[in-house]
Design a protein around this motif. Structure first.
Motif, mmCIF file in Angstrom:
data_model
loop_
_atom_site.group_PDB
_atom_site.id
_atom_site.type_symbol
_atom_site.label_atom_id
_atom_site.label_comp_id
_atom_site.label_asym_id
_atom_site.label_seq_id
_atom_site.Cartn_x
_atom_site.Cartn_y
_atom_site.Cartn_z
ATOM 1 N N SER A 42 4.713 5.758 -5.624
ATOM 2 C CA SER A 42 4.737 5.949 -7.222
ATOM 3 C C SER A 42 3.791 4.832 -7.873
ATOM 4 O O SER A 42 4.358 3.402 -7.627
ATOM 5 N N LYS A 43 2.609 5.053 -8.183
ATOM 6 C CA LYS A 43 1.727 4.131 -9.037
ATOM 7 C C LYS A 43 2.559 3.482 -10.189
ATOM 8 O O LYS A 43 2.306 2.459 -10.628
ATOM 9 N N ASP A 44 3.107 4.417 -10.976
ATOM 10 C CA ASP A 44 3.874 4.134 -12.040
ATOM 11 C C ASP A 44 5.045 3.180 -12.037
ATOM 12 O O ASP A 44 5.122 2.130 -12.633
ATOM 13 N N THR B 77 0.851 -1.304 0.187
ATOM 14 C CA THR B 77 0.128 -0.153 -0.103
ATOM 15 C C THR B 77 0.743 1.205 -0.045
ATOM 16 O O THR B 77 0.584 2.199 -0.710
ATOM 17 N N MET C 269 5.392 1.135 -9.254
ATOM 18 C CA MET C 269 4.758 -0.028 -8.565
ATOM 19 C C MET C 269 4.035 -1.107 -9.963
ATOM 20 O O MET C 269 3.881 -2.146 -9.836
ATOM 21 N N SER C 270 3.482 -0.174 -10.794
ATOM 22 C CA SER C 270 2.729 -0.916 -11.851
ATOM 23 C C SER C 270 3.924 -1.896 -12.735
ATOM 24 O O SER C 270 3.590 -3.210 -12.968
ATOM 25 N N TRP D 67 2.513 1.664 -3.432
ATOM 26 C CA TRP D 67 1.587 2.237 -4.566
ATOM 27 C C TRP D 67 1.361 3.789 -4.221
ATOM 28 O O TRP D 67 1.213 4.552 -5.242
ATOM 29 N N ASP D 68 1.255 4.053 -2.970
ATOM 30 C CA ASP D 68 1.066 5.603 -2.614
ATOM 31 C C ASP D 68 2.284 6.197 -3.088
ATOM 32 O O ASP D 68 2.124 7.515 -3.479
#
Length: 237
Positions: free
Chosen positions: A107-109, A101, A111-112, A104-105
Motif C-alpha cells: 500500500s503506497k498510500d 519494499t 506507507m507514505s 510499499w508494494d
C-alpha cells in the motif's frame, strides 16, 4: 450602404433583404439586422485555458510539497552543523526500515503516511539529543553524535517513540508492521506490545575524528556499517 462595424466586430447576417421602409433609416436597419458584436474566437477557448490552469496548479502543488518537506528538517534543526561533532569521538547511527519494499508494494498510500510519521519521530529524537542528521538515503537515516552513550540513547529513544507512535490503521493488516505482544520475563502477568508499526533496524559505528582531515562523513563506510544493524526484534523489547 450600411456602415461597417468597428475592427474586431461583425454585424450578424440574417440573410434578409433590406426593406423599403428602412431606406435612409439606419436605426430601423440596425434593429432588423442586429447590432455589432465581438467576433467569435476573440476570447481564449476553454481547451487552452483549462490546460494552463492545470499546469499552474500542479506547479503550485509541487512547490508546496517541496516547502513542506524542507520544513520537516528546518523545524527540528537536525541539519544545524553547530551540533555536529567536529573532534574527538564520533558515533554514527544508521537506521533502516525492515521490509520496506514489501510494505510499499502492499500500500503506497499507507506507507507514505507511515514514512512521514517515521521521519518525524526520528527527527524529534535527533533534535532532543542535539545530534546531527548527516543525510537520509531513501527511508534510512545517518546520524552523527559526540559519544557512544549518546548514540545508544538515541537508538533507544527512537525505538521507544516508534512503539508509541500513532501509525496509520492500514499497517495493522501488514505482517511486518502489525502490533505484536509478548511476555518479556516471568514477572509479567500480561503480555505487552513489543512491536507497533514500522520495524526499524539500528546500528552504531564508533570512531575517532581525524585531525588531519576536514570535518566530513565518508559515505563509503555506509555499506560496511549497516551490516552491524541487529533485527528490530532485539531492540523494541
Amino acid at each position: 450602404t450600411c456602415a461597417a462595424c468597428p475592427e474586431g466586430q461583425v454585424r450578424p447576417d440574417i440573410s434578409e433583404e433590406r426593406g423599403v421602409d428602412t431606406l435612409g433609416n439606419y436605426t430601423a436597419w440596425e434593429e432588423m439586422q442586429g447590432t455589432c458584436a465581438p467576433q467569435q474566437g476573440d476570447e481564449a477557448p476553454l481547451n487552452i485555458i483549462i490546460p494552463v490552469v492545470v499546469v499552474v496548479g500542479l506547479l503550485l502543488l509541487g512547490l508546496i510539497y517541496m516547502v513542506v518537506k524542507q520544513h520537516q528538517t528546518i523545524k527540528y534543526k537536525t541539519r544545524d552543523v553547530n551540533t555536529a561533532p567536529k573532534d574527538g569521538v564520533v558515533a554514527l547511527v544508521f537506521t533502516d526500515i525492515e521490509g520496506s519494499t514489501a510494505l510499499w508494494d502492499a500500500s503506497k498510500d499507507t506507507m507514505s503516511k507511515a514514512l512521514e510519521i517515521h521521519h518525524n519521530v526520528i527527527r524529534k529524537v535527533i533534535d532532543r539529543h542535539q545530534g546531527y542528521e548527516v543525510k537520509t538515503i531513501g527511508d534510512a537515516f545517518m546520524i552523527a553524535l559526540g559519544s557512544a552513550d549518546a548514540a545508544v540513547q538515541v537508538a533507544n529513544d527512537i525505538q521507544t517513540d516508534l512503539l508509541a507512535a500513532e501509525w496509520p490503521i492500514g499497517l495493522a493488516d501488514m505482517p511486518s508492521a502489525c502490533t505484536e505482544f509478548a511476555v518479556s520475563h516471568s514477572r509479567e502477568k500480561m503480555p505487552r506490545a513489543i512491536f507497533r508499526g514500522l520495524r526499524v533496524r539500528i546500528g552504531v559505528h564508533l570512531g575517532q575524528h581525524s585531525q588531519d582531515a576536514k570535518f566530513r562523513f565518508n559515505t563509503m563506510m555506509l555499506p560496511r556499517d549497516t551490516t552491524i544493524m541487529v533485527p528490530p526484534s532485539m531492540q523494541q523489547r
